[in-house]
Write a protein that holds these residues in place. Structure first.
Motif, mmCIF file in Angstrom:
data_model
loop_
_atom_site.group_PDB
_atom_site.id
_atom_site.type_symbol
_atom_site.label_atom_id
_atom_site.label_comp_id
_atom_site.label_asym_id
_atom_site.label_seq_id
_atom_site.Cartn_x
_atom_site.Cartn_y
_atom_site.Cartn_z
ATOM 1 N N GLU A 83 -39.571 -26.759 -38.257
ATOM 2 C CA GLU A 83 -39.399 -28.082 -38.675
ATOM 3 C C GLU A 83 -38.391 -28.960 -38.261
ATOM 4 O OE1 GLU A 83 -40.789 -28.144 -42.983
ATOM 5 O OE2 GLU A 83 -42.236 -26.837 -42.553
ATOM 6 N N VAL A 115 -49.218 -29.053 -41.428
ATOM 7 C CA VAL A 115 -48.639 -27.846 -42.224
ATOM 8 C C VAL A 115 -49.722 -27.576 -43.282
ATOM 9 C CG1 VAL A 115 -46.936 -27.249 -43.916
ATOM 10 C CG2 VAL A 115 -46.353 -28.766 -42.132
ATOM 11 N N SER A 170 -46.652 -25.648 -38.980
ATOM 12 C CA SER A 170 -45.856 -24.973 -39.850
ATOM 13 C C SER A 170 -46.706 -24.287 -40.762
ATOM 14 C CB SER A 170 -44.857 -25.856 -40.415
ATOM 15 O OG SER A 170 -43.905 -25.209 -41.065
ATOM 16 N N THR A 190 -38.498 -30.207 -34.842
ATOM 17 C CA THR A 190 -39.639 -31.123 -34.443
ATOM 18 C C THR A 190 -39.061 -32.435 -34.710
ATOM 19 O OG1 THR A 190 -41.361 -29.865 -35.341
ATOM 20 C CG2 THR A 190 -41.789 -32.183 -35.303
ATOM 21 N N LYS A 191 -38.201 -32.783 -35.615
ATOM 22 C CA LYS A 191 -37.457 -33.970 -35.562
ATOM 23 C C LYS A 191 -36.582 -34.310 -34.541
ATOM 24 C CE LYS A 191 -36.729 -33.771 -40.881
ATOM 25 N NZ LYS A 191 -35.916 -33.636 -41.996
ATOM 26 N N GLN A 227 -43.016 -36.359 -38.664
ATOM 27 C CA GLN A 227 -43.397 -36.167 -39.925
ATOM 28 C C GLN A 227 -43.992 -34.803 -40.152
ATOM 29 O OE1 GLN A 227 -42.666 -38.743 -42.146
ATOM 30 N NE2 GLN A 227 -41.665 -39.375 -40.366
ATOM 31 N N ARG A 228 -43.899 -34.599 -41.410
ATOM 32 C CA ARG A 228 -44.157 -33.244 -41.875
ATOM 33 C C ARG A 228 -45.423 -33.407 -42.659
ATOM 34 N NH1 ARG A 228 -44.715 -29.871 -46.180
ATOM 35 N NH2 ARG A 228 -44.137 -27.745 -46.012
ATOM 36 N N GLU A 288 -48.504 -32.227 -44.519
ATOM 37 C CA GLU A 288 -49.019 -30.922 -45.350
ATOM 38 C C GLU A 288 -50.588 -31.150 -45.648
ATOM 39 O OE1 GLU A 288 -48.263 -28.319 -49.313
ATOM 40 O OE2 GLU A 288 -46.473 -28.780 -48.236
ATOM 41 N N THR A 299 -42.636 -23.302 -46.321
ATOM 42 C CA THR A 299 -41.336 -23.949 -46.161
ATOM 43 C C THR A 299 -41.018 -24.728 -47.405
ATOM 44 O OG1 THR A 299 -42.319 -25.434 -44.902
ATOM 45 C CG2 THR A 299 -41.561 -23.847 -43.651
ATOM 46 N N ARG A 300 -42.157 -25.137 -48.224
ATOM 47 C CA ARG A 300 -41.760 -26.112 -49.321
ATOM 48 C C ARG A 300 -41.871 -25.060 -50.473
ATOM 49 N NH1 ARG A 300 -45.062 -28.493 -52.973
ATOM 50 N NH2 ARG A 300 -47.091 -27.731 -51.767
ATOM 51 N N ASN A 351 -44.915 -34.283 -34.237
ATOM 52 C CA ASN A 351 -45.000 -33.974 -35.747
ATOM 53 C C ASN A 351 -45.549 -32.760 -36.051
ATOM 54 O OD1 ASN A 351 -45.022 -36.917 -36.755
ATOM 55 N ND2 ASN A 351 -46.144 -37.280 -35.058
ATOM 56 N N LEU A 352 -45.469 -32.389 -37.339
ATOM 57 C CA LEU A 352 -45.661 -30.884 -37.977
ATOM 58 C C LEU A 352 -47.002 -31.366 -38.804
ATOM 59 C CD1 LEU A 352 -42.215 -30.458 -39.145
ATOM 60 C CD2 LEU A 352 -43.309 -28.852 -37.840
#
Length: 254
Positions: free
Chosen positions: A167, A188, A145, A170-171, A244-245, A247, A149-150, A185-186
């Motif tokens: 995102e 990022v 990702s 992915t969940k 999970q993301r 980063e 996105t944040r 998972n991601l």
């Protein structure tokens, strides 16, 4: 070096982040299917580097935006898996392929939007769907990702929206594939200095200094900052991590 005899498939693996992911996975003991869109020479170089590490690697061409080609791709992959590994499955799917497309919200055309959608969301969705029969139980799906996105950077509304969709997807993958012990998972990245962002850094000489100034670790990210994280997420040590993301931005905009 971990020798797990696993097989990873990495899209966009001929350069930049994807290349480093492929190499770090190989260094961690995995064989690699190097998927590229249109530069077979770069892909062959990555294959050669992986072989020099002592792992097996094969390059395969694919345009992730062309979903109608996916069945043929996976039919060919089944043959390659059998010929090279005497298997009919692989273990790790890394959805990395992508492209940059800067446009402010009022200027984004439907063609711009559709091009981003086809690569970054529709392509990822259906490429992963078609992969499911070939992903081994206890496997891994890693979607790439973006920090966008944040936090919001003008000019990336469409791109970030597609990644936001990935995102959420992915969940759902983690939930629906959990019974097969497949994690999703991601990983990022923040703003990275790669071919992906080469034009932006060239057009704005002050950009690198600015990015470093708003990053806790004080510099712009490099491809070599990301591959090891993907390799970890695919490792046995990360088997209890899913949905999970993660980063990896060096602490941008904290």
């Amino acid at each position: 070096m971990e020798t797990n005899n696993k097989i990873a498939l990495v899209t966009g693996a001929n350069r930049g982040l994807g290349k480093d992911m492929a190499l770090k996975l190989a260094q961690s003991g995995s064989d690699v299917i190097v998927v590229y869109r249109n530069n077979n020479e770069e892909a062959d170089e990555v294959v050669s580097e992986i072989k020099s590490i002592g792992r097996t690697a094969v390059a395969m061409q694919l345009d992730i935006a062309k979903t109608f080609t996916f069945d043929a791709f996976y039919n060919k992959l089944s043959v390659i898996l059998n010929e090279n590994w005497n298997r009919n499955t692989f273990d790790f799917l890394v959805n990395n392929a992508g492209h940059d497309a800067y446009s402010l919200f009022p200027d984004t055309t439907e063609d711009d939007f559709d091009n981003l959608m086809n690569v970054h969301f529709k392509g990822v969705y259906f490429f992963t769907q078609r992969a499911l029969p070939l992903i081994a139980d206890n496997g891994r799906i890693v979607n790439i990702s973006t920090g966008l996105t944040r936090f919001a950077t003008p000019g990336y509304a469409a791109y970030a929206a597609m990644k936001g969709a990935v995102e959420v997807l992915t969940k759902y993958l983690a939930k629906e594939l959990g019974h097969r012990k497949i994690t999703a998972n991601l990983v990022v990245p923040g703003i990275m200095k790669t071919n992906f962002t080469k034009a932006a850094f060239a057009a704005h000489p002050e950009l690198e200094k600015y990015v470093a100034s708003i990053t806790a670790l004080g510099r712009v990210g490099l491809p070599t900052d990301i591959g090891g994280i993907v390799a970890f997420v695919c490792s046995e040590s990360a088997g209890w991590i899913t949905a999970q993301r993660i980063e990896a931005s060096g602490g941008m905009y904290l």
